[in-house]
Motif scaffolding. Structure first.
Motif, PDB file in Angstrom:
ATOM      1  N   ALA B 314      37.108   3.034  64.838  1.00  0.00           N
ATOM      2  CA  ALA B 314      37.443   2.420  66.131  1.00  0.00           C
ATOM      3  C   ALA B 314      38.410   1.259  65.922  1.00  0.00           C
ATOM      4  CB  ALA B 314      36.166   1.947  66.829  1.00  0.00           C
ATOM      5  N   ALA B 315      38.177   0.450  64.879  1.00  0.00           N
ATOM      6  CA  ALA B 315      39.055  -0.691  64.606  1.00  0.00           C
ATOM      7  C   ALA B 315      40.469  -0.212  64.287  1.00  0.00           C
ATOM      8  CB  ALA B 315      38.489  -1.516  63.443  1.00  0.00           C
ATOM      9  N   ARG B 316      40.566   0.783  63.428  1.00  0.00           N
ATOM     10  CA  ARG B 316      41.896   1.274  63.035  1.00  0.00           C
ATOM     11  C   ARG B 316      42.633   1.867  64.233  1.00  0.00           C
ATOM     12  NH1 ARG B 316      39.099   3.158  58.248  1.00  0.00           N
ATOM     13  NH2 ARG B 316      38.832   5.121  59.355  1.00  0.00           N
ATOM     14  N   ASP B 317      41.938   2.673  65.033  1.00  0.00           N
ATOM     15  CA  ASP B 317      42.582   3.311  66.185  1.00  0.00           C
ATOM     16  C   ASP B 317      43.040   2.274  67.208  1.00  0.00           C
ATOM     17  OD1 ASP B 317      42.079   5.680  64.975  1.00  0.00           O
ATOM     18  OD2 ASP B 317      40.511   6.350  66.352  1.00  0.00           O
ATOM     19  N   LEU B 318      42.198   1.265  67.420  1.00  0.00           N
ATOM     20  CA  LEU B 318      42.524   0.261  68.434  1.00  0.00           C
ATOM     21  C   LEU B 318      43.743  -0.564  67.997  1.00  0.00           C
ATOM     22  CD1 LEU B 318      41.767  -0.915  71.126  1.00  0.00           C
ATOM     23  CD2 LEU B 318      40.006  -2.298  70.023  1.00  0.00           C
ATOM     24  N   VAL B 319      43.751  -1.001  66.752  1.00  0.00           N
ATOM     25  CA  VAL B 319      44.884  -1.795  66.261  1.00  0.00           C
ATOM     26  C   VAL B 319      46.158  -0.956  66.282  1.00  0.00           C
ATOM     27  CG1 VAL B 319      45.850  -2.928  64.218  1.00  0.00           C
ATOM     28  CG2 VAL B 319      43.495  -3.422  64.940  1.00  0.00           C
ATOM     29  N   HIS B 320      46.032   0.306  65.963  1.00  0.00           N
ATOM     30  CA  HIS B 320      47.169   1.215  66.003  1.00  0.00           C
ATOM     31  C   HIS B 320      47.796   1.233  67.402  1.00  0.00           C
ATOM     32  CE1 HIS B 320      49.345   4.315  63.853  1.00  0.00           C
ATOM     33  NE2 HIS B 320      49.228   5.138  64.868  1.00  0.00           N
ATOM     34  N   MET B 321      46.960   1.307  68.401  1.00  0.00           N
ATOM     35  CA  MET B 321      47.462   1.291  69.790  1.00  0.00           C
ATOM     36  C   MET B 321      48.090  -0.053  70.136  1.00  0.00           C
ATOM     37  SD  MET B 321      44.890   3.397  72.268  1.00  0.00           S
ATOM     38  CE  MET B 321      43.311   2.865  71.652  1.00  0.00           C
ATOM     39  N   ILE B 322      47.399  -1.128  69.753  1.00  0.00           N
ATOM     40  CA  ILE B 322      47.891  -2.468  70.078  1.00  0.00           C
ATOM     41  C   ILE B 322      49.253  -2.703  69.438  1.00  0.00           C
ATOM     42  CG2 ILE B 322      47.506  -4.937  69.613  1.00  0.00           C
ATOM     43  CD1 ILE B 322      44.459  -4.256  69.867  1.00  0.00           C
ATOM     44  N   GLU B 323      49.425  -2.148  68.248  1.00  0.00           N
ATOM     45  CA  GLU B 323      50.670  -2.406  67.537  1.00  0.00           C
ATOM     46  C   GLU B 323      51.753  -1.406  67.888  1.00  0.00           C
ATOM     47  OE1 GLU B 323      49.610  -3.317  63.427  1.00  0.00           O
ATOM     48  OE2 GLU B 323      48.840  -5.278  64.113  1.00  0.00           O
ATOM     49  N   GLY B 324      51.601  -0.767  69.043  1.00  0.00           N
ATOM     50  CA  GLY B 324      52.730  -0.036  69.598  1.00  0.00           C
ATOM     51  C   GLY B 324      52.721   1.466  69.427  1.00  0.00           C
ATOM     52  N   HIS B 325      51.588   2.040  69.077  1.00  0.00           N
ATOM     53  CA  HIS B 325      51.495   3.495  69.015  1.00  0.00           C
ATOM     54  C   HIS B 325      50.559   3.945  70.121  1.00  0.00           C
ATOM     55  CE1 HIS B 325      52.360   1.998  64.969  1.00  0.00           C
ATOM     56  NE2 HIS B 325      53.142   3.047  64.871  1.00  0.00           N
ATOM     57  N   PRO B 326      51.127   4.255  71.268  1.00  0.00           N
ATOM     58  CA  PRO B 326      50.269   4.492  72.429  1.00  0.00           C
ATOM     59  C   PRO B 326      49.521   5.811  72.400  1.00  0.00           C
ATOM     60  CG  PRO B 326      52.566   4.801  73.018  1.00  0.00           C
ATOM     61  CD  PRO B 326      52.547   4.398  71.577  1.00  0.00           C
ATOM     62  N   ALA B 327      49.650   6.595  71.345  1.00  0.00           N
ATOM     63  CA  ALA B 327      48.977   7.893  71.321  1.00  0.00           C
ATOM     64  C   ALA B 327      47.465   7.715  71.426  1.00  0.00           C
ATOM     65  CB  ALA B 327      49.324   8.632  70.028  1.00  0.00           C
ATOM     66  N   ILE B 328      46.866   8.561  72.223  1.00  0.00           N
ATOM     67  CA  ILE B 328      45.420   8.525  72.418  1.00  0.00           C
ATOM     68  C   ILE B 328      44.772   9.428  71.380  1.00  0.00           C
ATOM     69  CG2 ILE B 328      43.556   9.076  74.025  1.00  0.00           C
ATOM     70  CD1 ILE B 328      45.401   6.740  74.808  1.00  0.00           C
ATOM     71  N   THR B 329      43.874   8.878  70.611  1.00  0.00           N
ATOM     72  CA  THR B 329      43.183   9.717  69.631  1.00  0.00           C
ATOM     73  C   THR B 329      41.738   9.916  70.055  1.00  0.00           C
ATOM     74  OG1 THR B 329      42.665   7.748  68.353  1.00  0.00           O
ATOM     75  CG2 THR B 329      44.592   8.990  67.673  1.00  0.00           C
ATOM     76  N   HIS B 330      41.234  11.079  69.733  1.00  0.00           N
ATOM     77  CA  HIS B 330      39.819  11.372  69.950  1.00  0.00           C
ATOM     78  C   HIS B 330      39.257  11.795  68.607  1.00  0.00           C
ATOM     79  CE1 HIS B 330      40.262  11.080  74.261  1.00  0.00           C
ATOM     80  NE2 HIS B 330      41.343  11.823  74.172  1.00  0.00           N
ATOM     81  N   ARG B 331      38.262  11.095  68.164  1.00  0.00           N
ATOM     82  CA  ARG B 331      37.784  11.307  66.813  1.00  0.00           C
ATOM     83  C   ARG B 331      36.312  11.694  66.876  1.00  0.00           C
ATOM     84  NH1 ARG B 331      40.536   9.280  62.387  1.00  0.00           N
ATOM     85  NH2 ARG B 331      41.840   7.857  63.603  1.00  0.00           N
ATOM     86  N   GLN B 332      36.005  12.853  66.359  1.00  0.00           N
ATOM     87  CA  GLN B 332      34.603  13.276  66.359  1.00  0.00           C
ATOM     88  C   GLN B 332      34.009  13.091  64.971  1.00  0.00           C
ATOM     89  OE1 GLN B 332      33.757  17.335  67.622  1.00  0.00           O
ATOM     90  NE2 GLN B 332      31.685  16.715  68.194  1.00  0.00           N
ATOM     91  N   LEU B 333      32.899  12.395  64.916  1.00  0.00           N
ATOM     92  CA  LEU B 333      32.228  12.155  63.642  1.00  0.00           C
ATOM     93  C   LEU B 333      31.028  13.093  63.517  1.00  0.00           C
ATOM     94  CD1 LEU B 333      32.295   8.253  63.673  1.00  0.00           C
ATOM     95  CD2 LEU B 333      33.949   9.829  62.663  1.00  0.00           C
ATOM     96  N   ASP B 334      30.709  13.425  62.283  1.00  0.00           N
ATOM     97  CA  ASP B 334      29.567  14.305  62.049  1.00  0.00           C
ATOM     98  C   ASP B 334      28.262  13.534  62.108  1.00  0.00           C
ATOM     99  OD1 ASP B 334      31.040  16.573  61.718  1.00  0.00           O
ATOM    100  OD2 ASP B 334      31.295  16.292  59.557  1.00  0.00           O
ATOM    101  N   VAL B 335      27.311  14.079  62.809  1.00  0.00           N
ATOM    102  CA  VAL B 335      25.961  13.541  62.734  1.00  0.00           C
ATOM    103  C   VAL B 335      25.104  14.605  62.045  1.00  0.00           C
ATOM    104  CG1 VAL B 335      26.190  12.098  64.781  1.00  0.00           C
ATOM    105  CG2 VAL B 335      25.387  14.446  65.012  1.00  0.00           C
ATOM    106  N   ALA B 336      24.008  14.189  61.465  1.00  0.00           N
ATOM    107  CA  ALA B 336      23.187  15.135  60.706  1.00  0.00           C
ATOM    108  C   ALA B 336      21.723  14.824  60.925  1.00  0.00           C
ATOM    109  CB  ALA B 336      23.521  15.038  59.217  1.00  0.00           C
ATOM    110  N   ILE B 337      20.912  15.862  60.962  1.00  0.00           N
ATOM    111  CA  ILE B 337      19.471  15.646  61.082  1.00  0.00           C
ATOM    112  C   ILE B 337      18.921  15.269  59.710  1.00  0.00           C
ATOM    113  CG2 ILE B 337      17.274  16.795  61.515  1.00  0.00           C
ATOM    114  CD1 ILE B 337      18.864  18.408  63.666  1.00  0.00           C
ATOM    115  N   VAL B 338      18.153  14.187  59.681  1.00  0.00           N
ATOM    116  CA  VAL B 338      17.534  13.735  58.427  1.00  0.00           C
ATOM    117  C   VAL B 338      16.048  14.053  58.519  1.00  0.00           C
ATOM    118  CG1 VAL B 338      17.175  11.782  56.897  1.00  0.00           C
ATOM    119  CG2 VAL B 338      19.185  11.836  58.381  1.00  0.00           C
ATOM    120  N   MET B 339      15.608  14.994  57.694  1.00  0.00           N
ATOM    121  CA  MET B 339      14.205  15.408  57.739  1.00  0.00           C
ATOM    122  C   MET B 339      13.380  14.462  56.875  1.00  0.00           C
ATOM    123  SD  MET B 339      14.079  18.007  59.759  1.00  0.00           S
ATOM    124  CE  MET B 339      12.592  18.964  59.395  1.00  0.00           C
ATOM    125  N   ARG B 340      12.406  13.805  57.507  1.00  0.00           N
ATOM    126  CA  ARG B 340      11.494  12.949  56.753  1.00  0.00           C
ATOM    127  C   ARG B 340      10.068  13.240  57.212  1.00  0.00           C
ATOM    128  NH1 ARG B 340      15.193   8.473  58.067  1.00  0.00           N
ATOM    129  NH2 ARG B 340      16.777   8.218  56.432  1.00  0.00           N
TER     130      ARG B 340
END
Lengths: 346, 346
Positions: B314-340
């Motif tokens: 989020a920090a990298r994408d936001l600074v990228h926009m602020i510094e003049g790259h108006p491209a909108i990025t959508h980033r999907q992160l992996d979540v995983a089930i942790v069996m305990r």
């Protein structure tokens, strides 16, 4: 002298400009701006030159803009050492709620326990027009207190009770509280004490708590130099690792006193993992009484800190100063030892 | 259109003043100022009149001052629903660390899960000169998105993955993640499912997680209307109380799926207090995989969310926009089930 209403509203001293700083430091205004806003892009030498000029002139970036805007921004800044665990969260939430009731917004920064970062954030919050600041503890460079006094920024120090200081404070005596817990521990037969402490450097609360244990040992005729201490950043995993190290010693402690509940939670979980029964094989204590302390197995003996009460009192005192009552208040809150299953008689 | 470099730096639209707002609303400038800074001191009627004028004109308090100062303040704002527990703490800390490496300061506000307070804080952060904003989730009034677009404030939505939206997002699919956990739960023989959820109103993450459980039930031929749900604010004590209520039913659940690990920690502690064995008598699951999840007894089966990775991205994408790259990025992160240990086969 130190706190009081914003000087902008009454007798304003001449306001130094970015140009004044640049002239004095012998650099361009762009360099000064970079220094203040993105200092890692500037060489160490240049930065020192500029910051010297900033300090000498008492310059605050955006101060002109601040004076131009309404005299108050109704925004308060708070800088906490970490947002990453529950230590400050509850007090901060109460601080914000009370501020909101009083018509103020809260902006929070985290210094990651780094004094230089805290100093940067103080300047940034003042530059963004903060009407007042909440800081945690008291150990920081005198230059920061001078800067805040010069700018007339009301400041409350929380998590500390400092009746002799010129800054307002609301908190408790960390040293006396931990001393009382250590006395209780020794009254139950423990003499082989080990401590897992937060990093002491730049953290007066951690240092004072260790001093409290040593005070109690001295009182009891024990040699405080024999206290085994592991210092580690506040984190569950770090508490677990430190506990494992302590239990590998030939002369194992019968009690491990932790600098806060987060470290103690880690120690407790490691005890279970090592097959040790708490408190039959070893006792463990914490500090803070965060919500977690009561649901661990066994639940944690700890020092209860009235986080919410502290947050509310800090908010009221700070707004009181901002709204023109420059009196410095020092407020001492009661802490209490909470006896739970993790501390046993030897 | 929605995000992009600050318009102040290129073709500035005419900047509305406080006077323009006052004139349009038919009130004094002092009233407008009070409305923006301490709105509880103003009547509902007046407030509505003023805010209508503010929205119509696209007025930002202090905007003139902001334009006057350096074009960028190198300050980012983040608004999280709560600072009071660990849910957002880890991601936020990573967000701040990455911002700091990139030369930006972070200021954080907490909205206490109140949409109206969040809206206030967004305006306050923009007024204090925030170069960009991090917001949590997506459910908020369209007027807020319009306001941010109009002001050209780059914004990233975190804790959500929204490829079809005009705002940048970094997160994961809460509904799919919880659905997968519910499928796992049912594959282990559970059919009597109860849920302890955060308050759904104004919290898209909570709503999506419940929807995920219902999706899995429908798939399995169960009636999703039969899912027993208790909604309660995220808090250990609330999780404990909700669990006690669920276990008083005649037809007890064999599994209690909690909306996050904080609620699950409370449920687990209450199970012990009631003399129930987990997972033999009842299974419990969480969501988030905060550090606490691994040290509970038994440790918690949960959905691992990569909080730090999310904060850094989020920090990298936001600074990228602020510094003049108006491209909108959508980033999907992996979540995983942790069996305990807290989830058992029926």
């Amino acid at each position: 002298m130190v706190t009081g209403p914003d000087p902008v509203t009454s007798q304003s001293p001449p306001i130094p400009t970015l140009e004044d700083v640049a002239r004095r430091a012998g650099v361009s205004t762009a360099t000064v701006s970079r220094c203040l806003n993105a200092q890692h892009k500037v060489s160490q030498d240049t930065r020192e030159k500029v910051m010297k000029a900033v300090d000498a002139l008492g310059y605050t970036p955006n101060f002109g803009a601040r004076a131009m805007a309404a005299k108050r921004t109704h925004t308060i800044g708070a800088i906490v050492p970490t947002m990453e665990n529950a230590i400050f969260a509850r007090g901060l939430q109460a601080f914000q709620e009370t501020l909101h009731d009083l018509g103020y917004n809260l902006l929070v920064s985290s210094s990651a326990y780094q004094p230089s970062l805290e100093a940067e954030q103080i300047r940034a919050l003042v530059a963004r027009g903060a009407d007042g600041l909440l800081l945690i503890g008291y150990e920081r460079e005198q230059a920061i207190y001078d800067y805040l006094a010069q700018r007339g920024v009301p400041t409350v120090l929380a998590w500390a009770f400092l009746p002799d200081r010129p800054q307002a404070s609301v908190g408790f005596d960390n040293r006396a509280a931990m001393r009382k817990l250590a006395e209780t521990v020794m009254s139950m037969g423990h003499q082989k004490i080990a401590a897992i402490s937060g990093l002491v450097k730049g953290n007066d609360r951690a240092a004072d708590r260790l001093a409290g244990i040593r005070d109690a040992m001295t009182d009891k005729g024990l040699d405080p130099a024999e206290l085994v201490v592991i210092e580690t950043p506040y984190d569950i995993a770090n508490g677990a690792a430190a506990f494992a190290t302590l239990m590998q010693a030939d002369d194992k402690p019968t009690i491990v006193m932790c600098g806060n509940d987060v470290l103690a939670a880690g120690a407790l979980s490691k005890a279970v993992a090592l097959g040790l029964r708490v408190p039959d094989d070893v006792s463990i204590t914490g500090f803070d009484d965060i919500e977690l302390a009561g649901i661990l197995h066994p639940p944690l003996t700890t020092v209860h800190v009235p986080h919410r009460e502290m947050g509310r009192a800090a908010a009221r005192d700070l707004v009181h100063m901002i709204e023109g009552h420059p009196a410095i208040t020092h407020r001492q809150l009661d802490v209490a030892i909470v006896m739970r299953g993790s501390l046993g008689r030897l």
